[in-house]
Enzyme design. Structure first.
Site, PDB file in Angstrom:
ATOM      1  N   GLY A  93       2.609   2.504  10.665  1.00 24.56           N
ATOM      2  CA  GLY A  93       3.600   3.838  10.596  1.00 24.56           C
ATOM      3  C   GLY A  93       4.281   3.848  12.106  1.00 24.56           C
ATOM      4  O   GLY A  93       4.993   4.874  11.994  1.00 24.56           O
TER       5      GLY A  93
ATOM      6  N   LYS B  88       0.113   4.328  -0.232  1.00 25.93           N
ATOM      7  CA  LYS B  88      -0.387   5.421   0.427  1.00 25.93           C
ATOM      8  C   LYS B  88      -0.160   6.556  -0.450  1.00 25.93           C
ATOM      9  O   LYS B  88      -0.226   6.322  -1.922  1.00 25.93           O
ATOM     10  CB  LYS B  88       0.233   5.739   1.937  1.00 25.93           C
TER      11      LYS B  88
ATOM     12  N   GLU C 111      -5.155  -4.423  10.731  1.00 23.71           N
ATOM     13  CA  GLU C 111      -4.261  -3.505  10.727  1.00 23.71           C
ATOM     14  C   GLU C 111      -4.634  -2.750  12.161  1.00 23.71           C
ATOM     15  O   GLU C 111      -5.442  -1.861  12.121  1.00 23.71           O
ATOM     16  CB  GLU C 111      -4.264  -2.606   9.568  1.00 23.71           C
TER      17      GLU C 111
ATOM     18  N   SER D 193       3.633  -1.866  10.266  1.00 21.38           N
ATOM     19  CA  SER D 193       5.149  -2.088  10.459  1.00 21.38           C
ATOM     20  C   SER D 193       5.485  -3.503  10.077  1.00 21.38           C
ATOM     21  O   SER D 193       6.706  -3.837  10.924  1.00 21.38           O
ATOM     22  CB  SER D 193       5.518  -1.560  12.176  1.00 21.38           C
TER      23      SER D 193
ATOM     24  N   HIS E 225      -9.426   1.468   4.892  1.00 18.70           N
ATOM     25  CA  HIS E 225      -8.126   1.585   5.573  1.00 18.70           C
ATOM     26  C   HIS E 225      -8.229   2.620   6.953  1.00 18.70           C
ATOM     27  O   HIS E 225      -9.244   3.695   6.964  1.00 18.70           O
ATOM     28  CB  HIS E 225      -7.227   2.101   4.986  1.00 18.70           C
TER      29      HIS E 225
ATOM     30  N   GLU F 297      -6.621   4.842   7.904  1.00 21.95           N
ATOM     31  CA  GLU F 297      -6.203   6.504   7.720  1.00 21.95           C
ATOM     32  C   GLU F 297      -7.604   7.104   7.192  1.00 21.95           C
ATOM     33  O   GLU F 297      -8.146   8.191   7.185  1.00 21.95           O
ATOM     34  CB  GLU F 297      -5.053   6.422   6.865  1.00 21.95           C
TER      35      GLU F 297
ATOM     36  N   ASN G  90       0.817  -1.336   0.087  1.00 18.25           N
ATOM     37  CA  ASN G  90      -0.029   0.089   0.215  1.00 18.25           C
ATOM     38  C   ASN G  90       1.109   1.408   0.005  1.00 18.25           C
ATOM     39  O   ASN G  90       1.486   1.502   0.978  1.00 18.25           O
ATOM     40  CB  ASN G  90      -0.865  -0.036   1.211  1.00 18.25           C
TER      41      ASN G  90
END
Ligand code: 13P
Length: 251
Positions: free
Chosen positions: A173, A11, A167, A212, A95, A97, A9
């Site tokens: 991150g 991003k 996730e 991560s 996701h 985010e 991904n």
């Protein structure tokens, strides 16, 4: 048997030159790998170049988001039909985010999942808890609600053509990976929850771990019985890292 799958991904990263270099570096290496599948989910503007580079390879590609609407007057949106037009196989939905920064709730995510499937895309449904939720013992409740909203809208049968990504938000991150045991526990919970509707389907669905994942922890995570690969953020932007993670998924 479920095969392993590694999805990058990207991003909101990259440009034409960097993407070309990244794809040129991973294609010949991934070509040599067996017993695993891979894909990259790239920003919309780079789908055309990605299609061009990957179309005769075994690496699939996809998008990171999709509109829940049919084609029409929705300024700034990208339709599922357009993703199909660009050869996408996967699309990430829900996701964290997008949930946290763009206000996507479980219902919106479910509508995106449904729309993606209606045109033949494979949705990669992301679920996961925040650190605060984990600390008060809410992990399973949160994930159950994220899953159930989709199951209630599309029915369990739709999950025969979908991928799930666990996730944990606190691992994205941050450099803080869930331990293989922590991740396995939640993956088993997800599979059991789906199995309560349809055991055969649940035994076949790929459940990826994201948060991560790096070359130095991928093999341990992927060795767990209910972890079927990874959804890779930062490390998917570094060719050598992504290749090593894909190698770790070979079984
Ligand atoms: P990182 O691998 O950068 O933690 O990101 C994980 C992720 O969000 C993949 O979708």
């Amino acid at each position: 048997m479920r095969g392993k799958l590694v999805v990058g991904n990207w991003k909101m990263n990259g440009n034409m030159l960097q993407n070309q270099q990244l794809l040129d570096a991973i294609v010949p290496e991934i070509k040599t790998l067996g017993n695993m599948a891979s894909a990259v989910c790239v920003p919309y503007p780079y789908l055309v170049m990605t299609q061009k580079v990957l179309q005769s390879t075994k690496i699939a590609w996809g998008a990171q988001n999709v509109s829940p609407y049919d084609l029409g007057a929705y300024t700034g949106e990208v339709a599922a039909e357009m993703l199909v037009d660009l050869g996408c196989y996967y699309v990430i939905v829900g996701h964290s985010e997008r949930r946290a920064l763009f206000g996507e709730d479980n219902q919106t995510v479910a509508l995106k999942f449904k729309k993606a499937q209606s045109v033949g895309l494979i949705p990669i449904l992301c679920v996961g808890e925040t650190l605060a939720q984990r600390e008060v013992g809410e992990t399973e409740r949160v994930i159950a609600e994220q899953l159930d909203t989709v199951v209630n809208l599309v029915s369990i049968d739709a999950f025969a053509k979908a991928v799930i990504a666990y996730e944990p938000v606190w691992a994205i991150g941050t450099g803080k990976t869930a331990s293989p045991d922590q991740a396995q526990h939640v993956h088993a919970f997800i599979r059991n929850r789906l199995a309560s509707h349809n055991a055969e389907l649940a035994s076949k669905i790929q459940i990826l771990y994201g948060g991560s994942v790096k070359s130095n922890n991928a093999a341990n995570l992927f060795s767990m019985p209910d972890i079927d690969g990874g959804l890779i953020g930062g490390a998917s932007l570094i060719a050598s890292e992504f290749i090593s993670i894909c190698k770790a998924a070979q079984c």
